[in-house]
Design a protein around this motif. Structure first.
Motif, PDB file in Angstrom:
ATOM      1  N   PRO A 112       0.601  -1.366  -0.030  1.00 41.70           N
ATOM      2  CA  PRO A 112      -0.059  -0.082   0.026  1.00 41.70           C
ATOM      3  C   PRO A 112       1.186   1.466   0.476  1.00 41.70           C
ATOM      4  N   PHE A 113       0.115   2.311  -0.722  1.00 38.43           N
ATOM      5  CA  PHE A 113       0.577   3.947  -0.738  1.00 38.43           C
ATOM      6  C   PHE A 113       0.504   4.169   0.497  1.00 38.43           C
ATOM      7  N   ILE A 114       0.806   4.989   1.263  1.00 38.74           N
ATOM      8  CA  ILE A 114       0.697   5.194   3.084  1.00 38.74           C
ATOM      9  C   ILE A 114       1.324   7.207   1.921  1.00 38.74           C
ATOM     10  N   ILE A 115      -0.489   8.443   2.143  1.00 39.50           N
ATOM     11  CA  ILE A 115      -0.553   9.277   1.678  1.00 39.50           C
ATOM     12  C   ILE A 115      -0.134  10.329   2.818  1.00 39.50           C
ATOM     13  N   ALA A 116       1.286  11.146   2.908  1.00 35.67           N
ATOM     14  CA  ALA A 116       1.083  11.680   3.854  1.00 35.67           C
ATOM     15  C   ALA A 116       1.562  13.086   3.771  1.00 35.67           C
ATOM     16  N   ASN A 117       1.113  14.097   5.285  1.00 35.99           N
ATOM     17  CA  ASN A 117       2.108  15.611   4.873  1.00 35.99           C
ATOM     18  C   ASN A 117       3.028  15.495   5.845  1.00 35.99           C
ATOM     19  N   ASN A 118       3.784  14.110   6.911  1.00 33.88           N
ATOM     20  CA  ASN A 118       4.915  14.678   7.229  1.00 33.88           C
ATOM     21  C   ASN A 118       4.795  12.890   8.072  1.00 33.88           C
ATOM     22  N   GLU A 119       6.003  13.124   8.399  1.00 37.92           N
ATOM     23  CA  GLU A 119       6.644  11.571   8.431  1.00 37.92           C
ATOM     24  C   GLU A 119       5.798  11.316  10.405  1.00 37.92           C
ATOM     25  N   GLU A 120       5.141  12.065  11.237  1.00 33.53           N
ATOM     26  CA  GLU A 120       4.666  10.842  12.176  1.00 33.53           C
ATOM     27  C   GLU A 120       3.270  11.463  11.782  1.00 33.53           C
ATOM     28  N   GLU A 121       2.889  10.898  10.752  1.00 33.23           N
ATOM     29  CA  GLU A 121       1.532  10.751  10.109  1.00 33.23           C
ATOM     30  C   GLU A 121       2.111   9.633   9.226  1.00 33.23           C
ATOM     31  N   ILE A 122       2.749   9.228   8.315  1.00 30.58           N
ATOM     32  CA  ILE A 122       3.564   8.498   8.333  1.00 30.58           C
ATOM     33  C   ILE A 122       3.313   7.159   9.680  1.00 30.58           C
ATOM     34  N   LYS A 123       4.012   7.165  10.040  1.00 27.78           N
ATOM     35  CA  LYS A 123       3.835   6.705  11.380  1.00 27.78           C
ATOM     36  C   LYS A 123       2.432   6.083  12.282  1.00 27.78           C
ATOM     37  N   GLU A 124       2.058   7.136  12.213  1.00 27.54           N
ATOM     38  CA  GLU A 124       0.127   7.037  12.596  1.00 27.54           C
ATOM     39  C   GLU A 124      -0.377   5.782  11.549  1.00 27.54           C
TER      40      GLU A 124
ATOM     41  N   PHE B 245      -2.023   1.873  12.084  1.00 27.98           N
ATOM     42  CA  PHE B 245      -3.034   1.717  11.583  1.00 27.98           C
ATOM     43  C   PHE B 245      -3.339   0.299  10.801  1.00 27.98           C
ATOM     44  N   LEU B 246      -2.305   0.842   9.149  1.00 30.05           N
ATOM     45  CA  LEU B 246      -2.370  -0.495   9.040  1.00 30.05           C
ATOM     46  C   LEU B 246      -2.354  -2.452   9.475  1.00 30.05           C
ATOM     47  N   ASN B 247      -1.333  -1.929  10.119  1.00 29.65           N
ATOM     48  CA  ASN B 247      -0.471  -3.346  10.501  1.00 29.65           C
ATOM     49  C   ASN B 247      -1.093  -3.864  11.282  1.00 29.65           C
ATOM     50  N   GLU B 248      -1.980  -3.551  12.464  1.00 27.74           N
ATOM     51  CA  GLU B 248      -3.744  -3.291  13.431  1.00 27.74           C
ATOM     52  C   GLU B 248      -4.115  -4.145  12.368  1.00 27.74           C
ATOM     53  N   ILE B 249      -4.222  -3.993  11.422  1.00 26.31           N
ATOM     54  CA  ILE B 249      -5.561  -4.867  10.144  1.00 26.31           C
ATOM     55  C   ILE B 249      -5.211  -5.941   8.989  1.00 26.31           C
ATOM     56  N   SER B 250      -3.782  -5.927   9.511  1.00 22.26           N
ATOM     57  CA  SER B 250      -2.661  -6.294   8.457  1.00 22.26           C
ATOM     58  C   SER B 250      -3.053  -7.991   8.030  1.00 22.26           C
ATOM     59  N   ASP B 251      -3.730  -8.347   8.808  1.00 19.96           N
ATOM     60  CA  ASP B 251      -3.896  -9.444   9.414  1.00 19.96           C
ATOM     61  C   ASP B 251      -5.351 -10.436   8.149  1.00 19.96           C
TER      62      ASP B 251
ATOM     63  N   THR C 176     -13.236   4.801   7.205  1.00 27.28           N
ATOM     64  CA  THR C 176     -13.065   4.940   8.736  1.00 27.28           C
ATOM     65  C   THR C 176     -13.139   6.135   9.503  1.00 27.28           C
ATOM     66  N   ASN C 177     -12.689   5.493  10.673  1.00 31.23           N
ATOM     67  CA  ASN C 177     -12.523   6.199  11.856  1.00 31.23           C
ATOM     68  C   ASN C 177     -12.159   5.470  13.063  1.00 31.23           C
ATOM     69  N   ARG C 178     -10.108   5.789  13.629  1.00 31.41           N
ATOM     70  CA  ARG C 178      -9.872   5.336  14.663  1.00 31.41           C
ATOM     71  C   ARG C 178      -9.528   5.335  15.860  1.00 31.41           C
ATOM     72  N   VAL C 179     -10.167   4.032  16.855  1.00 31.12           N
ATOM     73  CA  VAL C 179     -10.787   4.102  18.205  1.00 31.12           C
ATOM     74  C   VAL C 179      -8.671   4.421  18.583  1.00 31.12           C
TER      75      VAL C 179
END
Length: 195
Positions: free
Chosen positions: A94-106, A110-116, A146-149
């Protein structure tokens, strides 16, 4: 031999070590030098027979592409940038479209949580709309809003996982009938909009 990313650096290192007596070469110093490179996961340096040194390098694994402005980077699972797009063969991540490195980490977290989940393999790109809202775009163009809890308790995480399992079933079943524009998971009742 097989490293496209580290080819230049390893060639320079080889030239530096060539024709030097292996007795005077510090294996730990070479290992530390190699592991300083952000693209390297780990390295082992072993003196073999007289005049022979075996260097084994494990490059960081590509987890996601990250787009900031006009630049495309390679990131690991933690969302840490370690290379540019042209430094490694293109893979289907997947491509992560972000404004900065912090957003990429966040977003990586999130993607790691749904990777399975099966639907993870269909993710083409993802971006953050606002503080809590994400848009996931699948390979066929379907958007998942989606929103993240961010609660850490197990009940919230279990509920969150169930929500994505239901979204996955909705997507795979409903997309057989008609072309889906988007699936909205932000509410208790899921919204599916067809084209």
């Amino acid at each position: 031999d097989k490293s496209k990313m580290l080819h230049d650096e390893l060639t320079k290192l080889t030239e530096k070590l060539y024709n030097k007596n292996s007795i005077y070469i510090d294996s730990n110093e070479i290992k530390e030098f190699i592991e300083k490179d952000i693209r390297v996961e780990s390295a082992t340096v072993e003196k073999k027979s007289l005049g022979e040194i075996d260097i084994d390098i494990k490059e960081k694994d590509l987890a996601y592409y990250a787009v900031i402005g006009k630049n495309i980077y390679l990131t690991d699972k933690e969302g840490k940038i370690f290379a540019y797009l042209n430094e490694k063969e293109v893979e289907g991540v997947p491509f992560i479209i972000a404004n900065n490195e912090e957003e990429i980490k966040e977003i990586s977290e999130f993607l790691n949580e749904i990777s399975d989940l099966a639907i993870f393999k269909k993710i083409s790109q993802i971006y953050k709309v606002n503080d809590k809202e994400f848009i996931i775009i699948l390979t066929d163009g379907v958007k998942i809003k989606t929103n993240r809890v961010k609660d850490n308790d197990e009940i919230s995480k279990e509920k969150e996982n169930k929500r994505y399992l239901i979204a996955e079933q909705l997507y795979f079943n409903m997309s057989k009938e008609r072309k889906i524009d988007y699936i909205d998971l932000r509410f208790n009742d899921y919204i599916i909009k067809y084209l």
